[in-house]
Motif scaffolding. Structure first.
Motif, PDB file in Angstrom:
ATOM      1  N   LEU A 448       0.821  -1.206   0.000  1.00 25.03           N
ATOM      2  CA  LEU A 448       0.000   0.000   0.000  1.00 25.03           C
ATOM      3  C   LEU A 448       0.855   1.256   0.000  1.00 25.03           C
ATOM      4  CD1 LEU A 448      -2.826  -0.963   2.545  1.00 25.03           C
ATOM      5  CD2 LEU A 448      -2.957  -0.926   0.055  1.00 25.03           C
ATOM      6  N   GLY A 449       1.913   1.236   0.781  1.00 25.20           N
ATOM      7  CA  GLY A 449       2.773   2.411   0.860  1.00 25.20           C
ATOM      8  C   GLY A 449       3.456   2.766  -0.444  1.00 25.20           C
ATOM      9  N   ALA A 450       3.603   1.773  -1.329  1.00 28.29           N
ATOM     10  CA  ALA A 450       4.283   2.017  -2.598  1.00 28.29           C
ATOM     11  C   ALA A 450       3.318   2.376  -3.725  1.00 28.29           C
ATOM     12  CB  ALA A 450       5.099   0.784  -2.992  1.00 28.29           C
ATOM     13  N   LEU A 451       2.028   2.288  -3.486  1.00 27.22           N
ATOM     14  CA  LEU A 451       1.044   2.560  -4.543  1.00 27.22           C
ATOM     15  C   LEU A 451       0.766   4.062  -4.622  1.00 27.22           C
ATOM     16  CD1 LEU A 451      -1.445  -0.411  -3.986  1.00 27.22           C
ATOM     17  CD2 LEU A 451       0.178  -0.102  -5.864  1.00 27.22           C
ATOM     18  N   ASP A 452       1.460   4.706  -5.553  1.00 30.34           N
ATOM     19  CA  ASP A 452       1.312   6.159  -5.708  1.00 30.34           C
ATOM     20  C   ASP A 452       0.785   6.549  -7.089  1.00 30.34           C
ATOM     21  OD1 ASP A 452       3.462   5.556  -7.305  1.00 30.34           O
ATOM     22  OD2 ASP A 452       4.897   6.810  -6.224  1.00 30.34           O
ATOM     23  N   GLY A 453       0.323   5.555  -7.862  1.00 31.73           N
ATOM     24  CA  GLY A 453      -0.211   5.837  -9.190  1.00 31.73           C
ATOM     25  C   GLY A 453       0.805   5.798 -10.301  1.00 31.73           C
ATOM     26  N   ASP A 454       2.080   5.638  -9.977  1.00 22.29           N
ATOM     27  CA  ASP A 454       3.125   5.581 -11.008  1.00 22.29           C
ATOM     28  C   ASP A 454       3.396   4.144 -11.447  1.00 22.29           C
ATOM     29  OD1 ASP A 454       3.479   8.334 -11.048  1.00 22.29           O
ATOM     30  OD2 ASP A 454       4.992   8.290  -9.463  1.00 22.29           O
ATOM     31  N   LEU A 455       3.582   3.256 -10.487  1.00 23.34           N
ATOM     32  CA  LEU A 455       3.860   1.865 -10.797  1.00 23.34           C
ATOM     33  C   LEU A 455       2.574   1.059 -10.863  1.00 23.34           C
ATOM     34  CD1 LEU A 455       6.884   1.239  -8.396  1.00 23.34           C
ATOM     35  CD2 LEU A 455       6.969   1.727 -10.857  1.00 23.34           C
ATOM     36  N   THR A 456       2.600  -0.005 -11.654  1.00 25.43           N
ATOM     37  CA  THR A 456       1.443  -0.900 -11.667  1.00 25.43           C
ATOM     38  C   THR A 456       1.441  -1.719 -10.384  1.00 25.43           C
ATOM     39  OG1 THR A 456       2.581  -2.769 -12.689  1.00 25.43           O
ATOM     40  CG2 THR A 456       1.619  -1.095 -14.171  1.00 25.43           C
ATOM     41  N   LEU A 457       0.287  -2.271 -10.049  1.00 24.74           N
ATOM     42  CA  LEU A 457       0.204  -3.123  -8.880  1.00 24.74           C
ATOM     43  C   LEU A 457       1.108  -4.336  -9.039  1.00 24.74           C
ATOM     44  CD1 LEU A 457      -1.030  -3.977  -6.177  1.00 24.74           C
ATOM     45  CD2 LEU A 457      -2.988  -4.907  -7.443  1.00 24.74           C
ATOM     46  N   GLY A 458       1.181  -4.865 -10.256  1.00 25.74           N
ATOM     47  CA  GLY A 458       2.056  -6.008 -10.501  1.00 25.74           C
ATOM     48  C   GLY A 458       3.515  -5.667 -10.242  1.00 25.74           C
ATOM     49  N   GLN A 459       3.952  -4.479 -10.655  1.00 24.68           N
ATOM     50  CA  GLN A 459       5.337  -4.075 -10.418  1.00 24.68           C
ATOM     51  C   GLN A 459       5.619  -3.921  -8.928  1.00 24.68           C
ATOM     52  OE1 GLN A 459       5.156  -0.559 -12.890  1.00 24.68           O
ATOM     53  NE2 GLN A 459       6.386  -1.506 -14.513  1.00 24.68           N
ATOM     54  N   VAL A 460       4.668  -3.344  -8.198  1.00 27.74           N
ATOM     55  CA  VAL A 460       4.848  -3.159  -6.756  1.00 27.74           C
ATOM     56  C   VAL A 460       4.911  -4.508  -6.052  1.00 27.74           C
ATOM     57  CG1 VAL A 460       3.719  -2.328  -4.656  1.00 27.74           C
ATOM     58  CG2 VAL A 460       3.818  -0.869  -6.687  1.00 27.74           C
ATOM     59  N   LEU A 461       4.053  -5.437  -6.436  1.00 29.32           N
ATOM     60  CA  LEU A 461       4.064  -6.758  -5.808  1.00 29.32           C
ATOM     61  C   LEU A 461       5.397  -7.463  -6.050  1.00 29.32           C
ATOM     62  CD1 LEU A 461       0.464  -8.044  -6.607  1.00 29.32           C
ATOM     63  CD2 LEU A 461       1.423  -7.625  -4.336  1.00 29.32           C
ATOM     64  N   ALA A 462       5.905  -7.360  -7.268  1.00 27.18           N
ATOM     65  CA  ALA A 462       7.188  -8.010  -7.582  1.00 27.18           C
ATOM     66  C   ALA A 462       8.312  -7.416  -6.755  1.00 27.18           C
ATOM     67  CB  ALA A 462       7.480  -7.862  -9.079  1.00 27.18           C
ATOM     68  N   ALA A 463       8.316  -6.076  -6.606  1.00 26.12           N
ATOM     69  CA  ALA A 463       9.370  -5.426  -5.843  1.00 26.12           C
ATOM     70  C   ALA A 463       9.286  -5.784  -4.370  1.00 26.12           C
ATOM     71  CB  ALA A 463       9.279  -3.906  -6.024  1.00 26.12           C
ATOM     72  N   VAL A 464       8.090  -5.811  -3.820  1.00 30.61           N
ATOM     73  CA  VAL A 464       7.923  -6.144  -2.400  1.00 30.61           C
ATOM     74  C   VAL A 464       8.291  -7.603  -2.149  1.00 30.61           C
ATOM     75  CG1 VAL A 464       6.224  -6.411  -0.549  1.00 30.61           C
ATOM     76  CG2 VAL A 464       6.209  -4.354  -1.973  1.00 30.61           C
ATOM     77  N   ALA A 465       7.929  -8.487  -3.058  1.00 36.31           N
ATOM     78  CA  ALA A 465       8.284  -9.898  -2.907  1.00 36.31           C
ATOM     79  C   ALA A 465       9.789 -10.074  -2.874  1.00 36.31           C
ATOM     80  CB  ALA A 465       7.658 -10.716  -4.046  1.00 36.31           C
ATOM     81  N   GLN A 466      10.471  -9.298  -3.704  1.00 39.62           N
ATOM     82  CA  GLN A 466      11.935  -9.409  -3.741  1.00 39.62           C
ATOM     83  C   GLN A 466      12.552  -8.906  -2.441  1.00 39.62           C
ATOM     84  OE1 GLN A 466      13.706  -7.365  -7.040  1.00 39.62           O
ATOM     85  NE2 GLN A 466      15.735  -8.215  -6.670  1.00 39.62           N
ATOM     86  N   VAL A 467      12.067  -7.756  -1.946  1.00 42.80           N
ATOM     87  CA  VAL A 467      12.615  -7.176  -0.722  1.00 42.80           C
ATOM     88  C   VAL A 467      12.353  -8.081   0.473  1.00 42.80           C
ATOM     89  CG1 VAL A 467      12.379  -5.269   0.914  1.00 42.80           C
ATOM     90  CG2 VAL A 467      12.496  -4.803  -1.547  1.00 42.80           C
TER      91      VAL A 467
END
Length: 495
Positions: A448-467
């Motif tokens: 939720l904290g990364a959802l700012d309208g720039d990245l897709t939800l899929g991109q945010v999920l991939a980044a969070v999964a990696q971290v």
């Protein structure tokens, strides 16, 4: 405005006189001050009377006669208004060399949407603790209920709107700002008379019609229908003893049921019905299931219970409202009401908001919830965005992952034990609307904290999964239902 329901006085002349005297919201508030305004909110005229002092100018005189309900010298009022016309119309009455108002005529202004003008109703009951039985055709003025309905009404521009059960006409003042055409109905002839004057003074051009429920608009459809109907569930009685603004001869809450069931036949495609009302809670029957049975096929429904009263509190509230407090008939009326509720199986009464939308979905969206918590008024925007929120929450998974949601007007709270390295959980809380909140674990908070309208939800999920070093599909399966809920609750939006 219908020719049958025109004002009984020259509204152009009256509006000019009121304006010339400064009888408008800002000048009245300046004159009586905050204490005077707060006092009137408590049905006490003393603070405003003290603020006016010995003044006899036109504005002070109009405040005294209409807001404070005081008799004023005829000579003072003749300097401000066409007294003879108001006497002939029955809006003033003579008492020797003094005049008193028979109606409440007050300036109106809403900070929420800018609706303004004048509202005409019957005199405020219970002013300065003087309580009298209420006349059956009493026309209620601006009240907490009417203000609440105005604040929850969607203000999206529409072609046509229906103010069903208009009363003094205050909802029409708001509707006229965003609807090209407004029809207002009422079964009470006195309400139509006073609403006609409210409309004429305020220049809203409302079309007034006489009749019950949908009868005056048979065969017509509207983009928006609003109503604070006469929903009080009182025992059966003679029509001349009923208070028209709050009671009918419908059994229990069947009037509200009739309004909901008939909505689809009077709504345009995508149109909505909004009600501020109450409904019966029956013994052994979930209220959500009962109200769901009222919703027409093909319609979405969102029902929010804001308050629930047991039968005793409900009866006492409305007996007091009718001016029966301290009178000999109080206990007999109380017992009659209890017997009526017992016969219908009513154990308590829910009070709240109903939204019915002719959405045309293959699978309608139905939501029934209790939300007694504080909200940030006005909440009309929440209802206006509801259909889009439903659409967003129902996106196919692939489309949702490709979307770019963003948090809207949300603050983040981090809660944990003193001295701990990591918080126990994070709360995302709305600063507007219904003030909902999401309690999030580490994974959801990161997404939720990364959802700012720039990245897709899929991109945010991939980044969070990696971290977080977790499996991507497992994270998606965990988080997507929460994201859908956040979209439905409008913490997240998709532009």
């Amino acid at each position: 405005m219908s020719a049958d329901h025109g004002p009984a006085v020259d509204s152009t002349r009256l509006r000019a006189d009121l304006t010339a005297a400064g009888y408008v919201v800002d000048e009245v508030l300046d004159r009586i001050g905050t204490s005077g305004q707060d006092g009137l909110g408590r049905n006490c005229t003393v603070p405003a009377d003290v603020a006016l002092g010995d003044a006899t100018d036109p504005l002070a005189t109009l405040i005294r006669v209409f807001l404070l309900q005081q008799p004023v010298p005829a000579a003072d009022l003749r300097g401000a208004l066409d007294v003879d016309a108001l006497l002939a119309a029955g809006y003033l009455a003579a008492e020797d060399d003094r005049l008193r108002a028979t109606v409440d005529l007050r300036p109106y202004g809403s900070p929420d949407d800018g609706a303004s003008g004048w509202v005409v109703a019957d005199l405020t009951p219970g002013l300065d603790t003087v309580v009298e039985p209420t006349r059956p055709d009493y026309v209620l003025g601006v009240s907490p209920a009417s203000t609440s309905l105005a604040q929850l009404t969607m203000r999206t521009p529409v072609t046509s709107a229906l103010d069903l059960g208009t009363g003094c006409g205050v909802q029409s003042l708001h509707l006229a700002r965003h609807a090209q055409r407004v029809v207002a109905t009422d079964v009470n002839p006195r309400a139509l008379e006073l609403a006609a004057l409210s409309s004429a003074l305020s220049g809203t051009g409302v079309e007034l019609r006489s009749g019950s429920l949908y009868e005056p608009v048979a065969g017509e459809r509207f983009d928006l229908i609003v109503s604070n109907p006469p929903f009080v569930m009182s025992p059966p009685g003679d029509d001349e003893d009923r208070l028209a603004y709050r009671e009918t001869n419908f059994v229990g809450d069947s009037l509200v049921e009739t309004l909901v069931r008939g909505a689809a036949d009077h709504l345009s495609e995508g149109g909505s019905l909004q009600l501020l009302t109450n409904w019966a809670i029956l013994e052994g029957e979930p209220w959500e299931e009962r109200l769901a049975g009222w919703v027409p096929d093909g319609c979405d429904a969102w029902v929010i219970e804001r308050e629930r009263l047991d039968v005793f509190a409900y009866i006492e509230m409305w007996l007091t409202d009718a001016g029966l407090g301290g009178r000999p008939g109080w206990r007999a009326a109380y017992d009659e009401w209890l017997a009526y509720f017992d016969g219908l199986g009513i154990t308590s009464v829910g009070m709240g908001w109903i939204l019915i939308t002719r959405a045309g979905r293959t699978v309608p969206h139905r939501r029934f919830e209790s939300w007694p918590h504080a909200v940030a008024q006005p909440v009309g925007g929440v209802f206006a965005r509801h259909a889009a929120a439903v659409d967003a929450s129902r996106l196919p998974t692939a489309a949702l992952l490709a979307a770019r949601p963003r948090l809207v007007d949300v603050e983040q709270e981090t809660l944990g034990d003193p001295g701990a390295a990591d918080p126990r959980y994070v709360v995302f809380r709305q600063r507007a609307g219904l003030l909902r909140a999401i309690k999030a674990d580490t994974a959801l908070a990161a997404v939720l904290g990364a959802l700012d309208g720039d990245l897709t939800l899929g991109q945010v999920l991939a980044a969070v999964a990696q971290v977080l070093e977790v499996d991507g599909p497992e994270l998606a399966a965990q988080v997507l239902p929460e994201v859908r809920e956040a979209l439905l609750d409008q913490l997240l939006v998709i532009d």
